[in-house]
Scaffold this motif. Sequence first.
Motif, PDB file in Angstrom:
ATOM      1  N   GLN A 150     -11.643  -0.189   5.174  1.00 11.05           N
ATOM      2  CA  GLN A 150     -12.993   0.384   5.207  1.00 11.05           C
ATOM      3  C   GLN A 150     -13.970  -0.563   5.894  1.00 11.05           C
ATOM      4  OE1 GLN A 150     -14.433   1.492   1.349  1.00 11.05           O
ATOM      5  NE2 GLN A 150     -16.110   2.732   2.154  1.00 11.05           N
TER       6      GLN A 150
ATOM      7  N   ARG B 126       2.832   4.462  -1.007  1.00 14.63           N
ATOM      8  CA  ARG B 126       2.778   5.375  -2.141  1.00 14.63           C
ATOM      9  C   ARG B 126       3.873   6.429  -1.994  1.00 14.63           C
ATOM     10  NH1 ARG B 126       0.155   1.611  -3.244  1.00 14.63           N
ATOM     11  NH2 ARG B 126      -1.951   1.494  -4.149  1.00 14.63           N
TER      12      ARG B 126
ATOM     13  N   ARG C 199      -6.884   3.571   3.961  1.00 13.03           N
ATOM     14  CA  ARG C 199      -8.300   3.771   4.291  1.00 13.03           C
ATOM     15  C   ARG C 199      -9.195   2.874   3.439  1.00 13.03           C
ATOM     16  NH1 ARG C 199     -10.062   7.312   7.740  1.00 13.03           N
ATOM     17  NH2 ARG C 199      -8.752   9.071   8.391  1.00 13.03           N
ATOM     18  N   GLU C 200      -8.818   2.729   2.185  1.00 15.11           N
ATOM     19  CA  GLU C 200      -9.596   1.854   1.298  1.00 15.11           C
ATOM     20  C   GLU C 200      -9.534   0.407   1.789  1.00 15.11           C
ATOM     21  OE1 GLU C 200      -7.899   2.336  -2.534  1.00 15.11           O
ATOM     22  OE2 GLU C 200      -8.565   4.422  -2.785  1.00 15.11           O
ATOM     23  N   LEU C 201      -8.346  -0.022   2.245  1.00 11.71           N
ATOM     24  CA  LEU C 201      -8.170  -1.419   2.649  1.00 11.71           C
ATOM     25  C   LEU C 201      -8.908  -1.762   3.938  1.00 11.71           C
ATOM     26  CD1 LEU C 201      -4.371  -1.863   1.855  1.00 11.71           C
ATOM     27  CD2 LEU C 201      -6.265  -2.941   0.651  1.00 11.71           C
TER      28      LEU C 201
ATOM     29  N   THR D 182      -0.386   7.214   0.820  1.00 11.23           N
ATOM     30  CA  THR D 182      -0.338   5.909   1.490  1.00 11.23           C
ATOM     31  C   THR D 182      -1.517   5.766   2.438  1.00 11.23           C
ATOM     32  OG1 THR D 182       2.068   5.822   1.363  1.00 11.23           O
ATOM     33  CG2 THR D 182       1.017   4.419   2.992  1.00 11.23           C
ATOM     34  N   CYS D 183      -1.783   6.796   3.229  1.00 12.49           N
ATOM     35  CA  CYS D 183      -2.907   6.737   4.174  1.00 12.49           C
ATOM     36  C   CYS D 183      -4.240   6.602   3.438  1.00 12.49           C
ATOM     37  CB  CYS D 183      -2.910   7.985   5.059  1.00 12.49           C
ATOM     38  SG  CYS D 183      -1.573   8.014   6.280  1.00 12.49           S
ATOM     39  N   ALA D 184      -4.361   7.265   2.289  1.00 11.74           N
ATOM     40  CA  ALA D 184      -5.594   7.157   1.509  1.00 11.74           C
ATOM     41  C   ALA D 184      -5.804   5.725   1.039  1.00 11.74           C
ATOM     42  CB  ALA D 184      -5.531   8.108   0.312  1.00 11.74           C
ATOM     43  N   ARG D 185      -4.726   5.063   0.597  1.00 11.34           N
ATOM     44  CA  ARG D 185      -4.837   3.670   0.163  1.00 11.34           C
ATOM     45  C   ARG D 185      -5.183   2.763   1.340  1.00 11.34           C
ATOM     46  NH1 ARG D 185      -6.810  -0.275  -2.260  1.00 11.34           N
ATOM     47  NH2 ARG D 185      -5.462  -2.087  -2.648  1.00 11.34           N
TER      48      ARG D 185
ATOM     49  N   GLU E 188      -9.548   2.107  10.820  1.00  8.14           N
ATOM     50  CA  GLU E 188      -9.755   3.510  10.456  1.00  8.14           C
ATOM     51  C   GLU E 188      -9.136   4.438  11.496  1.00  8.14           C
ATOM     52  OE1 GLU E 188     -13.952   3.755   9.964  1.00  8.14           O
ATOM     53  OE2 GLU E 188     -13.938   2.844   7.966  1.00  8.14           O
TER      54      GLU E 188
ATOM     55  N   ALA F  64       0.799  -1.225   0.000  1.00  9.70           N
ATOM     56  CA  ALA F  64       0.000   0.000   0.000  1.00  9.70           C
ATOM     57  C   ALA F  64       0.828   1.269   0.000  1.00  9.70           C
ATOM     58  CB  ALA F  64      -0.943   0.005   1.212  1.00  9.70           C
TER      59      ALA F  64
END
Length: 501
Positions: free
Chosen positions: A273, A258, A269-271, A264-267, A279, A256
């Motif tokens: 969710q 970036r 968050r997706e993982l 990286t944190c945005a990716r 979170e 994950a």
Amino acid sequence: MAKDKAKKPRRPRAETPKGFRDYFGAEVSARNAMLATIAEVYHRYGFDPLETAAVETLEALGKYLPDVDRPHAGVFAWQEEDDGDWLALRYDLTAPLARVAAQHRQELPTPYRRYAMGPVWRNEKPGPGRFRQFYQCDADTVGAPSVAADAEICAMLAETLEAVGIPRGDYIVRVNNRKVLNGVMEVAGILDPADQDRFEHERGIVLRAIDKLDRLGEDGVRALLGAGRKDESGDFTEGAQLSDGQAEIVMGFMAAGRETGAATCARLRELVQGAETGETGVQELETIAALLDAQGFGPDRIVIDPSVVRGLGYYTGPVFEAELTFEITDEKGRPRQFGSVAGGGRYDDLVKRFTGQAVPATGVSVGVDRLLAALHARGRGGAEAHGPVVVTVMDRDRMADYQAMAAELRGAGIRAEVYLGNPKNFGNQMKYADRRAAPVAVIQGEDERARGVVQVKDLVLGARIAEDATLEEWKARPAQYEVARGDLVTEVRRILAGGTG
């Protein structure tokens, strides 16, 4: 019948136990100098020193080492005969701190900031560069729930590496959060928030597998997430038995990273969710990144990296690891990166074992021996340590005179000793001075004493000239010459400061 000869008692073998080693003068001096440098940084950040006993009760230490397949989870332990209690050598400096924080909680300030240095012992399989006794240098904050404490530890770790001689560009501090990983495991179906003990065995294997990513690569980690892995020697390591789908979720987490912390944190968050713990962990990473950025610690020094998990089982939140990024050559001549030299994280439940109440804590541990080896590999171990000035003995009846010379040198703050072996062979005295790495030898025979002078031999210059200088340089820069007896201290001090005769 011949009489049996009485068996002579077997002599003990003069060898260190497997997995241990001896440290001699220059090595000990280099370590002490590094510890002093690290302590200065810790002290500047407001941490106080603490020394705890090398031995703790096995109960107090707990079972948090990753090598769970060995007796007593990888510690050296024994049972007391009188009361049956189990004692053990400490395996790190954090578990003893948890005991101290609980035992003395009424007297200690909150938060309690301490640093500790000393040897630790692990009953693990030794190997090249892997010993059962090694030095650690820790700094911890107990009683601070804010991740600002974690950010401060990361900043201090970066400054510590630079203080001991690792420049920017040769290291990186990687930061992750166990809560994010727990969120990933929850999504993968191997963590049940309502029953934390469920899947505990599988999670332990997953943690150790991720922690070996640098060494085993993606294929090796994937094997450990699944059925298991057989190494080059044929030894088989049990896997976590995850399905392909579960393993892909974990592998996606490790990939994950970036270009920026925000990405990286945005990716992440997706993982995670839908997993509340995960979170929360992402939010903490975002806060840490913002705090470090405000202090000037950019991605050239500290980065968010999901592949960092740390092997110890007591971490509960942010975790961090300092990795040296330069290449060295292994014993087979192959290039490889040096790897990790320090790590730590948040362990909010460790003190709770003693008190029943949650006590937030975070800290870092520096592997001093590995850091020294890294500096040596880069040629940054500092100048070779000199031994003492050696006062030679030309006349054993004048030992008091020679001792007086050594006393004068010591009184001036110069390390010195008188040769105490058999003085009959002067050549042996000089060989001794060489073996002691003596920078100077002092010589005074009967003739010199009568004239009120001493011979001063600059051994460092002499060795340098003998290696690569011309005959003309020998004449221009003599390595041995006379000085007045009263000028002995002044002349030796000048040589040690880099002067010549």
